[in-house]
Scaffold this motif. Structure first.
Motif, PDB file in Angstrom:
ATOM      1  N   ALA A 218     -10.500   9.631   8.577  1.00  0.00           N
ATOM      2  CA  ALA A 218      -9.491  10.200   7.711  1.00  0.00           C
ATOM      3  C   ALA A 218      -8.420   9.148   7.386  1.00  0.00           C
ATOM      4  CB  ALA A 218      -8.914  11.525   8.078  1.00  0.00           C
ATOM      5  N   ARG A 219      -8.090   8.375   8.565  1.00  0.00           N
ATOM      6  CA  ARG A 219      -6.959   7.383   8.455  1.00  0.00           C
ATOM      7  C   ARG A 219      -7.517   6.260   7.440  1.00  0.00           C
ATOM      8  NH1 ARG A 219      -4.867   5.189  13.607  1.00  0.00           N
ATOM      9  NH2 ARG A 219      -3.635   3.803  12.315  1.00  0.00           N
ATOM     10  N   LEU A 220      -8.826   6.092   7.644  1.00  0.00           N
ATOM     11  CA  LEU A 220      -9.527   4.785   6.983  1.00  0.00           C
ATOM     12  C   LEU A 220      -9.527   5.216   5.396  1.00  0.00           C
ATOM     13  CD1 LEU A 220     -10.831   1.996   6.683  1.00  0.00           C
ATOM     14  CD2 LEU A 220     -12.768   3.016   7.386  1.00  0.00           C
ATOM     15  N   GLU A 221      -9.999   6.312   5.242  1.00  0.00           N
ATOM     16  CA  GLU A 221     -10.188   7.016   3.739  1.00  0.00           C
ATOM     17  C   GLU A 221      -8.589   6.909   3.092  1.00  0.00           C
ATOM     18  OE1 GLU A 221     -12.220  10.616   4.023  1.00  0.00           O
ATOM     19  OE2 GLU A 221     -14.112   9.606   4.429  1.00  0.00           O
ATOM     20  N   ALA A 222      -7.663   7.454   3.819  1.00  0.00           N
ATOM     21  CA  ALA A 222      -6.109   7.330   3.378  1.00  0.00           C
ATOM     22  C   ALA A 222      -6.040   5.901   2.857  1.00  0.00           C
ATOM     23  CB  ALA A 222      -5.347   8.026   4.230  1.00  0.00           C
ATOM     24  N   LEU A 223      -6.109   5.107   4.067  1.00  0.00           N
ATOM     25  CA  LEU A 223      -5.586   3.487   3.652  1.00  0.00           C
ATOM     26  C   LEU A 223      -6.501   2.745   2.583  1.00  0.00           C
ATOM     27  CD1 LEU A 223      -5.557   1.893   7.491  1.00  0.00           C
ATOM     28  CD2 LEU A 223      -3.530   2.431   5.804  1.00  0.00           C
ATOM     29  N   GLU A 224      -7.636   3.206   2.468  1.00  0.00           N
ATOM     30  CA  GLU A 224      -8.566   2.813   1.321  1.00  0.00           C
ATOM     31  C   GLU A 224      -7.994   3.219   0.027  1.00  0.00           C
ATOM     32  OE1 GLU A 224     -12.224   3.773   2.273  1.00  0.00           O
ATOM     33  OE2 GLU A 224     -12.784   1.856   3.141  1.00  0.00           O
TER      34      GLU A 224
ATOM     35  N   ARG B 284      -4.813   4.164  -0.660  1.00  0.00           N
ATOM     36  CA  ARG B 284      -3.659   3.578  -0.923  1.00  0.00           C
ATOM     37  C   ARG B 284      -3.630   2.068  -1.425  1.00  0.00           C
ATOM     38  NH1 ARG B 284      -0.139   4.517   4.434  1.00  0.00           N
ATOM     39  NH2 ARG B 284       0.485   2.292   3.961  1.00  0.00           N
ATOM     40  N   LEU B 285      -4.840   1.276  -0.864  1.00  0.00           N
ATOM     41  CA  LEU B 285      -5.243  -0.081  -1.174  1.00  0.00           C
ATOM     42  C   LEU B 285      -5.561   0.130  -2.703  1.00  0.00           C
ATOM     43  CD1 LEU B 285      -6.546  -1.801   1.789  1.00  0.00           C
ATOM     44  CD2 LEU B 285      -4.438  -2.262   0.428  1.00  0.00           C
ATOM     45  N   GLY B 286      -6.432   0.889  -2.881  1.00  0.00           N
ATOM     46  CA  GLY B 286      -7.114   1.013  -4.225  1.00  0.00           C
ATOM     47  C   GLY B 286      -6.026   1.473  -5.397  1.00  0.00           C
ATOM     48  N   ALA B 287      -4.982   2.322  -4.966  1.00  0.00           N
ATOM     49  CA  ALA B 287      -3.899   2.627  -5.966  1.00  0.00           C
ATOM     50  C   ALA B 287      -2.975   1.249  -6.192  1.00  0.00           C
ATOM     51  CB  ALA B 287      -3.249   3.891  -5.272  1.00  0.00           C
ATOM     52  N   SER B 288      -2.836   0.359  -5.259  1.00  0.00           N
ATOM     53  CA  SER B 288      -1.948  -0.478  -5.501  1.00  0.00           C
ATOM     54  C   SER B 288      -2.546  -1.536  -6.257  1.00  0.00           C
ATOM     55  CB  SER B 288      -1.290  -1.387  -4.237  1.00  0.00           C
ATOM     56  OG  SER B 288      -1.874  -0.796  -3.221  1.00  0.00           O
TER      57      SER B 288
END
Length: 83
Positions: free
Chosen positions: A71-77, A79-83
């Protein structure tokens, strides 16, 4: 008449003694068979119920931790995809 009762009494004592002896032999055989089974099973590397439950609990904890990390990895991915 007295001799017939005595023969019958002797026969009853003989049968009772044999029954007691057979019961004792049966108990001894059962105990011996159980001991042999324990020795045989002990050499097969089975785990105890407590060991099995401990490993099962550790596996569940590891699964929960893996789910949290996923879940943390998906959240980080995300956030990276949104930037």
């Amino acid at each position: 008449m007295q001799s017939e009762n005595r023969i019958f009494d002797d026969f009853v004592r003989l049968v009772n003694g044999a029954a007691g002896t057979l019961a004792g032999v049966g108990r001894e055989a059962q105990g011996s068979a159980r001991e042999r089974a324990r020795e045989w099973i002990g050499g097969l590397d089975f785990v105890s119920r407590d060991e099995f439950e401990a490993v099962k609990a550790m596996a569940a904890a590891a699964r929960d931790e893996a789910d949290a990390l996923r879940a943390r990895l998906e959240a980080l991915e995300a956030r990276l995809g949104a930037s």
